[in-house]
Write a protein that holds these residues in place. Structure first.
Motif, short mmCIF file in Angstrom:
data_model
loop_
_atom_site.label_atom_id
_atom_site.label_comp_id
_atom_site.label_asym_id
_atom_site.label_seq_id
_atom_site.Cartn_x
_atom_site.Cartn_y
_atom_site.Cartn_z
N PHE A 105 -10.87 93.07 15.14
CA PHE A 105 -11.84 93.00 16.23
C PHE A 105 -12.66 91.71 16.16
O PHE A 105 -12.84 91.02 17.17
CB PHE A 105 -12.77 94.22 16.17
N LEU A 106 -13.15 91.38 14.97
CA LEU A 106 -13.94 90.16 14.81
C LEU A 106 -13.11 88.92 15.10
O LEU A 106 -13.60 87.95 15.70
CB LEU A 106 -14.53 90.10 13.40
N PHE A 107 -11.85 88.94 14.70
CA PHE A 107 -10.97 87.79 14.94
C PHE A 107 -10.74 87.59 16.44
O PHE A 107 -10.85 86.47 16.95
CB PHE A 107 -9.64 88.01 14.23
N LEU A 108 -10.43 88.66 17.16
CA LEU A 108 -10.19 88.53 18.60
C LEU A 108 -11.48 88.18 19.34
O LEU A 108 -11.46 87.44 20.32
CB LEU A 108 -9.62 89.84 19.14
N ASN A 109 -12.60 88.70 18.87
CA ASN A 109 -13.87 88.45 19.54
C ASN A 109 -14.34 87.01 19.35
O ASN A 109 -15.07 86.47 20.19
CB ASN A 109 -14.93 89.42 19.02
N ASP A 110 -13.93 86.37 18.25
CA ASP A 110 -14.37 85.00 17.98
C ASP A 110 -13.87 84.02 19.03
O ASP A 110 -14.55 83.04 19.34
CB ASP A 110 -13.91 84.56 16.59
N PHE A 111 -12.68 84.24 19.57
CA PHE A 111 -12.17 83.35 20.61
C PHE A 111 -13.08 83.35 21.83
O PHE A 111 -13.39 82.30 22.40
CB PHE A 111 -10.75 83.76 21.01
N LEU A 112 -13.52 84.55 22.22
CA LEU A 112 -14.41 84.66 23.37
C LEU A 112 -15.77 84.06 23.07
O LEU A 112 -16.35 83.38 23.92
CB LEU A 112 -14.56 86.13 23.77
N THR A 113 -16.28 84.28 21.87
CA THR A 113 -17.59 83.74 21.50
C THR A 113 -17.57 82.21 21.49
O THR A 113 -18.50 81.56 21.99
CB THR A 113 -18.00 84.26 20.12
N MET A 114 -16.52 81.62 20.94
CA MET A 114 -16.43 80.16 20.90
C MET A 114 -16.32 79.56 22.30
O MET A 114 -16.80 78.45 22.55
CB MET A 114 -15.25 79.73 20.05
N SER A 115 -15.71 80.29 23.22
CA SER A 115 -15.53 79.76 24.57
C SER A 115 -16.84 79.70 25.34
O SER A 115 -16.90 79.07 26.41
CB SER A 115 -14.52 80.61 25.34
N LEU A 116 -17.91 80.32 24.83
CA LEU A 116 -19.21 80.22 25.49
C LEU A 116 -19.71 78.78 25.55
O LEU A 116 -20.52 78.43 26.41
CB LEU A 116 -20.24 81.08 24.76
N SER A 117 -19.23 77.94 24.64
CA SER A 117 -19.65 76.53 24.64
C SER A 117 -19.14 75.77 25.85
O SER A 117 -19.59 74.65 26.11
CB SER A 117 -19.17 75.85 23.36
N THR A 118 -18.22 76.36 26.60
CA THR A 118 -17.67 75.70 27.79
C THR A 118 -18.14 76.36 29.08
O THR A 118 -17.72 75.94 30.17
CB THR A 118 -16.13 75.74 27.76
N ASP A 119 -18.97 77.39 28.98
CA ASP A 119 -19.30 78.19 30.16
C ASP A 119 -20.16 77.40 31.14
O ASP A 119 -20.86 76.46 30.76
CB ASP A 119 -20.02 79.47 29.73
N ARG A 120 -20.13 77.85 32.41
CA ARG A 120 -20.85 77.15 33.48
C ARG A 120 -21.94 78.05 34.07
O ARG A 120 -22.01 78.21 35.29
CB ARG A 120 -19.87 76.74 34.59
N MET A 121 -22.77 78.64 33.24
CA MET A 121 -23.87 79.43 33.77
C MET A 121 -24.92 78.55 34.41
O MET A 121 -24.93 77.33 34.22
CB MET A 121 -24.48 80.30 32.68
N GLN A 122 -25.82 79.14 35.15
CA GLN A 122 -26.88 78.38 35.80
C GLN A 122 -27.93 77.95 34.77
O GLN A 122 -28.19 78.66 33.80
CB GLN A 122 -27.55 79.21 36.89
N TYR A 123 -28.52 76.78 34.97
CA TYR A 123 -29.58 76.31 34.11
C TYR A 123 -30.93 76.62 34.74
O TYR A 123 -31.04 76.83 35.95
CB TYR A 123 -29.46 74.81 33.85
N SER A 124 -31.96 76.67 33.91
CA SER A 124 -33.29 77.00 34.38
C SER A 124 -33.86 75.87 35.23
O SER A 124 -33.65 74.69 34.95
CB SER A 124 -34.21 77.28 33.19
N ARG A 125 -34.62 76.25 36.25
CA ARG A 125 -35.28 75.25 37.10
C ARG A 125 -36.59 74.77 36.48
O ARG A 125 -37.19 73.81 36.96
CB ARG A 125 -35.56 75.86 38.48
N ARG A 126 -37.04 75.44 35.43
CA ARG A 126 -38.26 75.06 34.74
C ARG A 126 -37.95 74.71 33.30
O ARG A 126 -36.92 75.12 32.77
CB ARG A 126 -39.28 76.20 34.81
#
Length: 259
Positions: A105-126
């Motif tokens: 579980f931890l091994f498979l979950n690490d791929f998803l966690t590392m991919s957060l560094s490429t995510d395109r979420m919105q940034y704060s306006r403040r």
């Protein structure tokens, strides 16, 4: 720019600006600045004018949001899993998941966690500030909500479906994978999860993790096989549960001033 007597932001181009550029929290050397000013600054613009400052601020705030998402994800996962293992053992006197399945579980979950560094979420306006208290409170509340889901599946498999412990452990492996995947998409935005599109690498990591999980669980690899109907029911329940939990998350982040 100054705050309480301290230099927060400074832009300059000459040798005489170098001390202030070095002292400032955000020293910016313009494109035609001297080598001394560029060496002292934290950021050097490559194009004439100050237009390059805006993309730099946006990028820094986007990185900050990724750090917040990663921190929340790690805290929630650790609280949920530790509580699940303890409570599940106290109720049934059996391990909810085997060490082998936990490592998987931890091994498979690490791929998803590392991919957060490429995510395109919105940034704060403040401007962003590190809100440790708010992060801990939000993580505790959302971890409790995730625990309700995973522990509910565990108890239903034991007392409702009357599965033997190896099948329950396989069920919990799939449940934790689905819960972890849904949790990442829940946390990636401070607002509702649909307000921005995830990166292709994040989606690809999800597809990979879910594909491997389905193949292992349905094929009975390293664990007893589960039926496709049961696996689909858990996945559908996870989607519905976390979609509803998104509204609580938005309210909670608003109350704790997490942005």
């Amino acid at each position: 720019f100054q705050r309480r007597g301290e230099v927060v932001g400074m832009s300059g181009d000459g040798v005489n600006d170098a001390p202030a550029l070095r002292q400032a929290e955000a020293g910016i050397a313009v494109a035609n600045a001297t080598d001394v000013a560029k060496a002292a600054a934290a950021m050097v613009l490559t194009l004439p004018g100050l237009g390059g400052v805006v993309p730099a601020i946006e990028a820094s705030r986007l990185v900050f949001q990724r750090i917040i998402t990663y921190t929340l994800n790690m805290l929630i996962k650790k609280i949920e899993i530790m509580a699940l293992l303890v409570i599940g053992f106290l109720i049934t006197r059996h391990k909810p998941i085997t060490p082998l399945l936990m490592v998987l579980f931890l091994f498979l979950n690490d791929f998803l966690t590392m991919s957060l560094s490429t995510d395109r979420m919105q940034y704060s306006r403040r401007p962003n500030r590190w809100n440790t208290r708010g992060i801990l409170l939000a993580a505790s509340v959302l971890a409790a909500c995730k625990l309700v889901f995973s522990l509910g599946i565990f108890l239903y498999g034991d007392f409702g479906l009357r599965l033997d412990m190896p099948h329950i452990q396989a069920l919990m492996f799939a449940t934790l994978i689905f819960s972890s995947q849904a949790g990442v998409y829940l946390l990636r935005e401070r607002g509702h999860f649909w307000q921005s599109q995830p990166s292709r690498f994040l989606v690809g990591s999800s597809v990979l993790g879910l594909g491997v999980t389905v193949a292992l669980v349905l094929g009975g690899i390293l664990m007893p096989a589960l039926s496709a109907g049961l696996l689909l029911s858990v996945a559908a329940t996870a989607i519905l549960y976390f979609a509803c939990l998104d509204w609580l998350k938005v309210w909670l982040f608003g109350r704790l001033n997490l942005r």
